[in-house]
Design a protein around this motif. Structure first.
Motif, PDB file in Angstrom:
ATOM      1  N   SER A   1       0.477  37.538 164.996  1.00 26.56           N
ATOM      2  CA  SER A   1       0.312  36.083 164.987  1.00 26.56           C
ATOM      3  C   SER A   1       1.198  35.450 163.915  1.00 26.56           C
ATOM      4  N   LEU A   2       1.240  34.109 163.946  1.00 25.52           N
ATOM      5  CA  LEU A   2       1.963  33.354 162.912  1.00 25.52           C
ATOM      6  C   LEU A   2       1.064  32.284 162.319  1.00 25.52           C
ATOM      7  N   HIS A   3       1.262  32.002 161.043  1.00 33.47           N
ATOM      8  CA  HIS A   3       0.678  30.828 160.396  1.00 33.47           C
ATOM      9  C   HIS A   3       1.847  30.057 159.778  1.00 33.47           C
ATOM     10  N   ALA A   4       1.772  28.723 159.825  1.00 34.20           N
ATOM     11  CA  ALA A   4       2.895  27.911 159.323  1.00 34.20           C
ATOM     12  C   ALA A   4       2.503  27.170 158.060  1.00 34.20           C
ATOM     13  N   MET A   5       3.370  27.233 157.048  1.00 35.99           N
ATOM     14  CA  MET A   5       3.167  26.428 155.844  1.00 35.99           C
ATOM     15  C   MET A   5       3.696  25.023 156.102  1.00 35.99           C
ATOM     16  N   ILE A   6       2.821  24.042 155.916  1.00 29.29           N
ATOM     17  CA  ILE A   6       3.188  22.631 156.081  1.00 29.29           C
ATOM     18  C   ILE A   6       3.306  22.061 154.677  1.00 29.29           C
ATOM     19  N   GLU A   7       4.534  21.888 154.206  1.00 30.27           N
ATOM     20  CA  GLU A   7       4.702  21.572 152.787  1.00 30.27           C
ATOM     21  C   GLU A   7       5.940  20.734 152.520  1.00 30.27           C
ATOM     22  N   SER A   8       6.234  19.835 153.476  1.00 32.11           N
ATOM     23  CA  SER A   8       7.379  18.942 153.270  1.00 32.11           C
ATOM     24  C   SER A   8       7.184  17.668 154.082  1.00 32.11           C
ATOM     25  N   PRO A   9       7.892  16.589 153.701  1.00 31.01           N
ATOM     26  CA  PRO A   9       7.857  15.370 154.522  1.00 31.01           C
ATOM     27  C   PRO A   9       8.305  15.652 155.957  1.00 31.01           C
ATOM     28  N   HIS A  10       9.355  16.467 156.147  1.00 29.25           N
ATOM     29  CA  HIS A  10       9.793  16.793 157.514  1.00 29.25           C
ATOM     30  C   HIS A  10       8.648  17.396 158.329  1.00 29.25           C
ATOM     31  N   ALA A  11       7.910  18.310 157.720  1.00 30.07           N
ATOM     32  CA  ALA A  11       6.832  18.985 158.451  1.00 30.07           C
ATOM     33  C   ALA A  11       5.765  17.982 158.887  1.00 30.07           C
ATOM     34  N   ILE A  12       5.455  17.036 158.021  1.00 34.09           N
ATOM     35  CA  ILE A  12       4.418  16.057 158.380  1.00 34.09           C
ATOM     36  C   ILE A  12       4.928  15.134 159.495  1.00 34.09           C
ATOM     37  N   VAL A  13       6.202  14.731 159.404  1.00 30.51           N
ATOM     38  CA  VAL A  13       6.769  13.874 160.449  1.00 30.51           C
ATOM     39  C   VAL A  13       6.806  14.619 161.794  1.00 30.51           C
ATOM     40  N   ASN A  14       7.073  15.929 161.765  1.00 31.67           N
ATOM     41  CA  ASN A  14       7.220  16.720 163.005  1.00 31.67           C
ATOM     42  C   ASN A  14       5.969  17.536 163.341  1.00 31.67           C
ATOM     43  N   ILE A  15       4.824  17.159 162.791  1.00 35.34           N
ATOM     44  CA  ILE A  15       3.659  18.057 162.831  1.00 35.34           C
ATOM     45  C   ILE A  15       3.193  18.396 164.255  1.00 35.34           C
ATOM     46  N   ASN A  16       3.281  17.432 165.175  1.00 33.70           N
ATOM     47  CA  ASN A  16       2.753  17.717 166.520  1.00 33.70           C
ATOM     48  C   ASN A  16       3.595  18.768 167.249  1.00 33.70           C
ATOM     49  N   GLU A  17       4.918  18.643 167.137  1.00 31.56           N
ATOM     50  CA  GLU A  17       5.763  19.644 167.819  1.00 31.56           C
ATOM     51  C   GLU A  17       5.651  21.009 167.143  1.00 31.56           C
ATOM     52  N   ILE A  18       5.449  21.022 165.836  1.00 35.28           N
ATOM     53  CA  ILE A  18       5.262  22.299 165.141  1.00 35.28           C
ATOM     54  C   ILE A  18       3.967  22.959 165.639  1.00 35.28           C
ATOM     55  N   ALA A  19       2.887  22.179 165.677  1.00 32.89           N
ATOM     56  CA  ALA A  19       1.581  22.728 166.055  1.00 32.89           C
ATOM     57  C   ALA A  19       1.577  23.254 167.488  1.00 32.89           C
ATOM     58  N   ALA A  20       2.431  22.652 168.343  1.00 30.13           N
ATOM     59  CA  ALA A  20       2.452  23.032 169.765  1.00 30.13           C
ATOM     60  C   ALA A  20       3.539  24.054 170.082  1.00 30.13           C
ATOM     61  N   SER A  21       4.281  24.539 169.063  1.00 31.43           N
ATOM     62  CA  SER A  21       5.530  25.255 169.342  1.00 31.43           C
ATOM     63  C   SER A  21       5.357  26.634 169.967  1.00 31.43           C
ATOM     64  N   THR A  22       4.375  27.412 169.516  1.00 30.98           N
ATOM     65  CA  THR A  22       4.259  28.786 170.014  1.00 30.98           C
ATOM     66  C   THR A  22       2.798  29.242 170.063  1.00 30.98           C
ATOM     67  N   LYS A  23       2.504  30.055 171.081  1.00 28.11           N
ATOM     68  CA  LYS A  23       1.139  30.581 171.240  1.00 28.11           C
ATOM     69  C   LYS A  23       0.749  31.503 170.088  1.00 28.11           C
ATOM     70  N   ARG A  24       1.752  32.028 169.381  1.00 27.50           N
ATOM     71  CA  ARG A  24       1.430  32.917 168.255  1.00 27.50           C
ATOM     72  C   ARG A  24       0.756  32.167 167.121  1.00 27.50           C
ATOM     73  N   LEU A  25       0.966  30.847 167.058  1.00 25.79           N
ATOM     74  CA  LEU A  25       0.514  30.071 165.896  1.00 25.79           C
ATOM     75  C   LEU A  25      -1.011  29.933 165.905  1.00 25.79           C
ATOM     76  N   LYS A  26      -1.648  30.403 164.836  1.00 20.27           N
ATOM     77  CA  LYS A  26      -3.109  30.359 164.752  1.00 20.27           C
ATOM     78  C   LYS A  26      -3.608  29.391 163.688  1.00 20.27           C
ATOM     79  N   ALA A  27      -2.763  29.089 162.695  1.00 23.47           N
ATOM     80  CA  ALA A  27      -3.221  28.191 161.632  1.00 23.47           C
ATOM     81  C   ALA A  27      -2.031  27.501 160.976  1.00 23.47           C
ATOM     82  N   MET A  28      -2.305  26.297 160.464  1.00 32.40           N
ATOM     83  CA  MET A  28      -1.321  25.614 159.612  1.00 32.40           C
ATOM     84  C   MET A  28      -1.933  25.531 158.222  1.00 32.40           C
ATOM     85  N   LEU A  29      -1.120  25.848 157.216  1.00 33.65           N
ATOM     86  CA  LEU A  29      -1.593  25.893 155.828  1.00 33.65           C
ATOM     87  C   LEU A  29      -0.876  24.805 155.035  1.00 33.65           C
TER      88      LEU A  29
END
Ligand code: COA
Ligand code: MG
Length: 291
Positions: free
Chosen positions: A124-152
């Protein structure tokens, strides 16, 4: 919910002593760190230490995650290639700014799984959300891959980028924290809060944790053993909450059977939505081993 993640403990990958200590601590997940907790000169040695620890230490039911260095650094690709041999549950990807950052790791993992005889999607993958870019792009990041189980959420890097300041009240972080939990809920994955950096300030830790608990967060990252119990307590239903949840489920069931949509338990309105929330409370309590 694929598993409980009330507490996710960072353990520096360079420290055999702390890795060994980690096996007896009461956390749901470990984040064995190859990124910011490891000095540049120690990256290769730490990677070897982590592989050895994963192969030799029995971490029981804890989720075994390894935070890699970003693929844009000289270390990220080797982190994936070497550590996958010790079969962690997930990799934590730092400084994710857009969906492509995760898709790149996802593609590399697919070929590494094949090479190592693992079924596709094992890791699995977990993604670190730790930048303005990440917050602006949060929906596409969260939907990007089935491996993603959590955002930190990562408050230190985020605040460095915004040029802000982390305060006791946390008002400056309400927007990104709320935005992240919404994207997590929409995509069926976990939202995990940043660590609290003042190890001695338990009152501050509890204050910060309650804010995200009430927003709907599933857990919080921790950095020191003293932070584990206060955070576990906040994300675990109390005995009273469990008893109330049982009453709500039973009362709604009876009302529903009689064709009634709303009833009252201990003076509180109970409708289907409350029964559903109560079932979730019971499920967390069961997984936490308290019922
Ligand atoms: N994981 C496992 N064990 C830990 C630990 C951790 N994150 N943090 C501390 N410990 C252990 C210590 O080794 C020590 O063990 P001992 O009693 O057997 O000697 C015990 O808990 C008490 O630790 P203490 O002496 O109070 O702290 P320290 O000075 O050893 O360590 C830090 C303080 C901040 C360096 C350490 O907690 C740490 O490295 N935390 C994680 C940092 C990190 O990963 N950062 C990246 C993400 S932000
Ligand atoms: Mg960071």
């Amino acid at each position: 919910m694929d598993r409980l993640r009330r507490t996710m403990l960072y353990v520096p990958g360079s420290s055999t002593k702390m890795l060994e200590k980690g096996k007896d601590l009461d956390v749901d997940s470990l984040i064995i760190d190859l990124e910011d907790a490891v000095a540049l000169s120690q990256k290769d040695a730490a990677r070897e230490t982590v592989v050895k620890a994963l192969n030799e230490i029995d971490f029981g039911n804890k989720e075994k995650n390894v935070r890699i260095n970003a693929l844009s650094t000289p270390f990220g690709e080797s982190d994936l290639k070497e550590v996958i041999k010790a079969k962690p549950d997930a990799f934590v990807v730092p400084k994710v700014n857009r969906a492509e950052d995760l898709l790149q790791v996802d593609a590399l993992l697919s070929s590494l799984e094949k090479e190592n005889g693992l079924a596709p999607g094992t890791i699995s993958l977990h993604a670190m959300i730790e930048s303005p870019h990440a917050i602006v792009n949060i929906n596409e990041i969260a939907a990007s891959t089935k491996r993603l189980k959590a955002m930190l959420f990562g408050a230190a890097d985020y605040t460095k980028e915004t040029r802000g300041k982390i305060t006791k009240e946390r008002l400056e972080l309400l927007y990104p924290l709320n935005k992240m939990v919404l994207a997590a809920r929409v995509n069926g994955i976990d939202a995990i809060d940043s660590p609290f950096f003042d190890i001695k300030d338990t009152e501050g830790l509890i204050y910060h944790t309650n804010i995200v608990r009430n927003m709907g967060y599933d857990g919080k990252s921790v950095i020191h053993p003293s932070q584990i119990k206060p955070v576990n307590d906040i994300f675990t239903p109390t005995k009273e909450e469990v008893e109330f949840a049982k009453k709500v489920i039973e009362a709604f069931k009876q009302a529903d059977e009689q064709g009634i949509g709303a009833t009252v338990v201990d003076g509180q309105l109970v409708e289907r939505l409350h029964a559903e929330a109560a079932k979730r409370t019971l499920m967390i309590a069961q997984r936490a081993g308290i019922v």
